[in-house]
Design a protein around this motif. Structure first.
Motif, PDB file in Angstrom:
ATOM      1  N   ALA A 100      12.657  20.364 -29.837  1.00 47.13           N
ATOM      2  CA  ALA A 100      11.426  21.146 -29.338  1.00 47.13           C
ATOM      3  C   ALA A 100      10.916  21.786 -30.840  1.00 47.13           C
ATOM      4  O   ALA A 100      11.576  22.074 -32.087  1.00 47.13           O
ATOM      5  CB  ALA A 100      11.702  22.300 -28.912  1.00 47.13           C
ATOM      6  N   LYS A 102       7.962  23.983 -31.086  1.00 50.29           N
ATOM      7  CA  LYS A 102       6.954  25.101 -30.637  1.00 50.29           C
ATOM      8  C   LYS A 102       6.791  25.844 -31.915  1.00 50.29           C
ATOM      9  O   LYS A 102       7.617  26.034 -32.871  1.00 50.29           O
ATOM     10  CB  LYS A 102       7.811  25.966 -29.739  1.00 50.29           C
ATOM     11  CG  LYS A 102       8.968  26.802 -30.033  1.00 50.29           C
ATOM     12  CD  LYS A 102       9.742  27.469 -29.158  1.00 50.29           C
ATOM     13  CE  LYS A 102      11.030  27.993 -29.342  1.00 50.29           C
ATOM     14  NZ  LYS A 102      11.966  28.552 -28.221  1.00 50.29           N
TER      15      LYS A 102
ATOM     16  N   TYR B  33       2.211  21.290 -24.902  1.00 55.64           N
ATOM     17  CA  TYR B  33       2.936  22.992 -24.912  1.00 55.64           C
ATOM     18  C   TYR B  33       1.693  23.901 -24.494  1.00 55.64           C
ATOM     19  O   TYR B  33       0.526  23.711 -24.548  1.00 55.64           O
ATOM     20  CB  TYR B  33       2.806  23.360 -26.661  1.00 55.64           C
ATOM     21  CG  TYR B  33       3.726  22.494 -27.400  1.00 55.64           C
ATOM     22  CD1 TYR B  33       3.046  21.232 -27.911  1.00 55.64           C
ATOM     23  CD2 TYR B  33       4.947  22.749 -27.767  1.00 55.64           C
ATOM     24  CE1 TYR B  33       4.026  20.427 -28.554  1.00 55.64           C
ATOM     25  CE2 TYR B  33       5.757  22.164 -28.421  1.00 55.64           C
ATOM     26  CZ  TYR B  33       5.276  21.046 -28.810  1.00 55.64           C
ATOM     27  OH  TYR B  33       6.310  19.976 -29.583  1.00 55.64           O
ATOM     28  N   TRP B  34       2.198  24.923 -23.903  1.00 58.18           N
ATOM     29  CA  TRP B  34       1.094  26.191 -23.616  1.00 58.18           C
ATOM     30  C   TRP B  34       1.505  27.104 -24.485  1.00 58.18           C
ATOM     31  O   TRP B  34       2.606  27.553 -24.693  1.00 58.18           O
ATOM     32  CB  TRP B  34       1.574  26.401 -22.155  1.00 58.18           C
ATOM     33  CG  TRP B  34       0.837  25.633 -21.248  1.00 58.18           C
ATOM     34  CD1 TRP B  34       1.407  24.439 -20.451  1.00 58.18           C
ATOM     35  CD2 TRP B  34      -0.445  25.438 -20.600  1.00 58.18           C
ATOM     36  NE1 TRP B  34       0.735  23.841 -19.623  1.00 58.18           N
ATOM     37  CE2 TRP B  34      -0.608  24.553 -19.679  1.00 58.18           C
ATOM     38  CE3 TRP B  34      -1.628  26.094 -20.809  1.00 58.18           C
ATOM     39  CZ2 TRP B  34      -1.764  24.046 -19.000  1.00 58.18           C
ATOM     40  CZ3 TRP B  34      -2.886  26.016 -20.280  1.00 58.18           C
ATOM     41  CH2 TRP B  34      -2.911  25.016 -19.292  1.00 58.18           C
ATOM     42  N   TYR B  35       0.509  27.904 -24.831  1.00 56.22           N
ATOM     43  CA  TYR B  35       0.586  29.146 -25.520  1.00 56.22           C
ATOM     44  C   TYR B  35      -0.284  30.222 -25.005  1.00 56.22           C
ATOM     45  O   TYR B  35      -1.234  29.893 -24.222  1.00 56.22           O
ATOM     46  CB  TYR B  35       0.131  28.913 -27.148  1.00 56.22           C
ATOM     47  CG  TYR B  35       1.216  28.086 -27.695  1.00 56.22           C
ATOM     48  CD1 TYR B  35       0.975  26.577 -27.750  1.00 56.22           C
ATOM     49  CD2 TYR B  35       2.161  28.727 -28.612  1.00 56.22           C
ATOM     50  CE1 TYR B  35       1.562  25.986 -28.420  1.00 56.22           C
ATOM     51  CE2 TYR B  35       2.555  27.745 -29.775  1.00 56.22           C
ATOM     52  CZ  TYR B  35       2.793  26.408 -29.512  1.00 56.22           C
ATOM     53  OH  TYR B  35       3.416  25.603 -30.095  1.00 56.22           O
ATOM     54  N   PHE B  45       4.155  31.193 -27.954  1.00 57.95           N
ATOM     55  CA  PHE B  45       4.643  30.068 -27.258  1.00 57.95           C
ATOM     56  C   PHE B  45       5.255  30.548 -25.790  1.00 57.95           C
ATOM     57  O   PHE B  45       5.649  31.453 -25.574  1.00 57.95           O
ATOM     58  CB  PHE B  45       5.949  29.544 -27.914  1.00 57.95           C
ATOM     59  CG  PHE B  45       6.630  28.490 -27.115  1.00 57.95           C
ATOM     60  CD1 PHE B  45       7.757  28.759 -26.471  1.00 57.95           C
ATOM     61  CD2 PHE B  45       6.331  26.940 -27.027  1.00 57.95           C
ATOM     62  CE1 PHE B  45       8.803  27.992 -25.549  1.00 57.95           C
ATOM     63  CE2 PHE B  45       6.970  26.113 -25.979  1.00 57.95           C
ATOM     64  CZ  PHE B  45       7.978  26.665 -25.590  1.00 57.95           C
ATOM     65  N   TYR B  48       7.285  24.141 -23.173  1.00 58.24           N
ATOM     66  CA  TYR B  48       6.614  22.786 -23.831  1.00 58.24           C
ATOM     67  C   TYR B  48       7.393  21.623 -23.050  1.00 58.24           C
ATOM     68  O   TYR B  48       8.631  21.811 -22.533  1.00 58.24           O
ATOM     69  CB  TYR B  48       7.718  22.799 -24.938  1.00 58.24           C
ATOM     70  CG  TYR B  48       8.376  21.477 -25.892  1.00 58.24           C
ATOM     71  CD1 TYR B  48       9.608  21.224 -25.975  1.00 58.24           C
ATOM     72  CD2 TYR B  48       7.354  20.511 -26.279  1.00 58.24           C
ATOM     73  CE1 TYR B  48      10.133  20.307 -26.401  1.00 58.24           C
ATOM     74  CE2 TYR B  48       7.977  19.536 -26.554  1.00 58.24           C
ATOM     75  CZ  TYR B  48       9.267  19.218 -26.742  1.00 58.24           C
ATOM     76  OH  TYR B  48       9.563  17.966 -27.309  1.00 58.24           O
ATOM     77  N   CYS B  92      -3.559  25.345 -24.657  1.00 62.23           N
ATOM     78  CA  CYS B  92      -2.639  23.897 -24.544  1.00 62.23           C
ATOM     79  C   CYS B  92      -2.606  23.051 -25.870  1.00 62.23           C
ATOM     80  O   CYS B  92      -3.780  22.957 -26.300  1.00 62.23           O
ATOM     81  CB  CYS B  92      -3.262  23.281 -23.471  1.00 62.23           C
ATOM     82  SG  CYS B  92      -2.171  21.830 -23.053  1.00 62.23           S
ATOM     83  N   SER B  97       4.933  13.783 -31.054  1.00 59.84           N
ATOM     84  CA  SER B  97       6.183  13.984 -31.037  1.00 59.84           C
ATOM     85  C   SER B  97       7.095  12.779 -31.477  1.00 59.84           C
ATOM     86  O   SER B  97       8.171  12.474 -30.812  1.00 59.84           O
ATOM     87  CB  SER B  97       6.610  14.297 -29.586  1.00 59.84           C
ATOM     88  OG  SER B  97       8.100  14.782 -29.504  1.00 59.84           O
ATOM     89  N   GLN B 105       0.352  19.755 -33.980  1.00 63.43           N
ATOM     90  CA  GLN B 105      -0.191  20.019 -32.697  1.00 63.43           C
ATOM     91  C   GLN B 105      -1.593  20.177 -32.642  1.00 63.43           C
ATOM     92  O   GLN B 105      -2.135  20.577 -33.325  1.00 63.43           O
ATOM     93  CB  GLN B 105       0.395  21.387 -31.949  1.00 63.43           C
ATOM     94  CG  GLN B 105       1.967  21.007 -31.884  1.00 63.43           C
ATOM     95  CD  GLN B 105       2.655  22.254 -31.368  1.00 63.43           C
ATOM     96  OE1 GLN B 105       2.085  23.105 -30.764  1.00 63.43           O
ATOM     97  NE2 GLN B 105       4.127  22.357 -31.458  1.00 63.43           N
TER      98      GLN B 105
END
Lengths: 115, 116
Positions: A100, A102, B33-35, B45, B48, B92, B97, B105
């Protein structure tokens, strides 16, 4: 736990003046570090990033940042600010736990530019 | 190429209602990802996805929040029984990755949710 701190909530500079926005991080290993800019009503745009190597990194829109391990800092600089630079600026770093990535963000610094 | 898109751009709802927020990532990006960004704060955050599965949902505040990504592309964030405290901008982001570049991001413009 990793953390990112932006000590300045709000900064005002005159157009044409130099700018430095502060960012301090708390990480065990060499971090990856980012600066994002957010204009009103817009999403986050990446200004620059530090992964490794040269500690002075160049970004878009004339911005640069310097990674200083001894000070745990990654301050953003611009030699001459333009009125269009008025926005919110965020320093961020990924968590680096497992796969991850984040991002942990600072609370942001709002830049106001006076003409 | 097209960036990350989010719909709707604004959503006003009443307390107790159900809402869905949509995110369309950059084509080929496997991570999503969402924030959530509250007024005067940095993004925080939520969840994910790596492909179709939620790899980390540790940021979801409670069980009223849920997100899916059934085909590994578009994602929907679902909020049940909305509360006034859910009012925020929901962002978003997607990333390729892969290696160090995967940590970069790319963010969408966000959905501003207002719960009355």
């Amino acid at each position: 736990a990793q953390s990112v701190t932006q000590p300045d909530i709000h900064i005002t500079v005159s157009e044409g003046a130099s700018l430095e926005l502060r960012c301090n991080y708390s990480y065990g290993a060499t971090p990856y570090l980012f600066w994002y800019v957010q204009s009103p009503g817009q999403g986050l745009q990446l200004l620059l990033k530090y992964f490794s190597g040269d500690t002075l990194v160049q970004g878009i829109k004339g911005f640069e940042a310097e990674f200083k391990r001894s000070q745990s800092s990654f301050n953003l600089r611009k030699p001459s600010v333009h009125w269009s630079d008025a926005a919110e600026y965020f320093c961020a770093a990924p968590s680096l736990t497992g796969t991850a990535s984040k991002l942990t963000f600072g609370t942001g610094t709002r830049l106001q530019v006076t003409l | 190429g097209a960036g990350v898109s989010q719909t709707p751009s604004n959503k006003v709802t009443e307390k107790g209602k159900y809402v869905e927020l949509r995110c369309d990532p950059i084509s080929g990006h496997t991570a999503l990802y969402w924030y959530r960004q509250s007024l005067g704060q940095g993004p925080e955050f939520l969840i994910y996805f790596q492909g179709t599965g939620a790899a980390d949902d540790s940021g979801l505040p409670n069980d009223r929040f849920f997100a899916v990504r059934p085909e590994g592309s578009v994602s929907t964030l679902k909020i049940q029984r909305t509360e006034r405290g859910d009012s925020a901008v929901y962002l978003c982001a997607s990333s390729p990755s892969r290696g160090a570049g995967g940590y970069e991001q790319f963010f969408g413009p966000g959905t501003r949710l207002t719960v009355l």
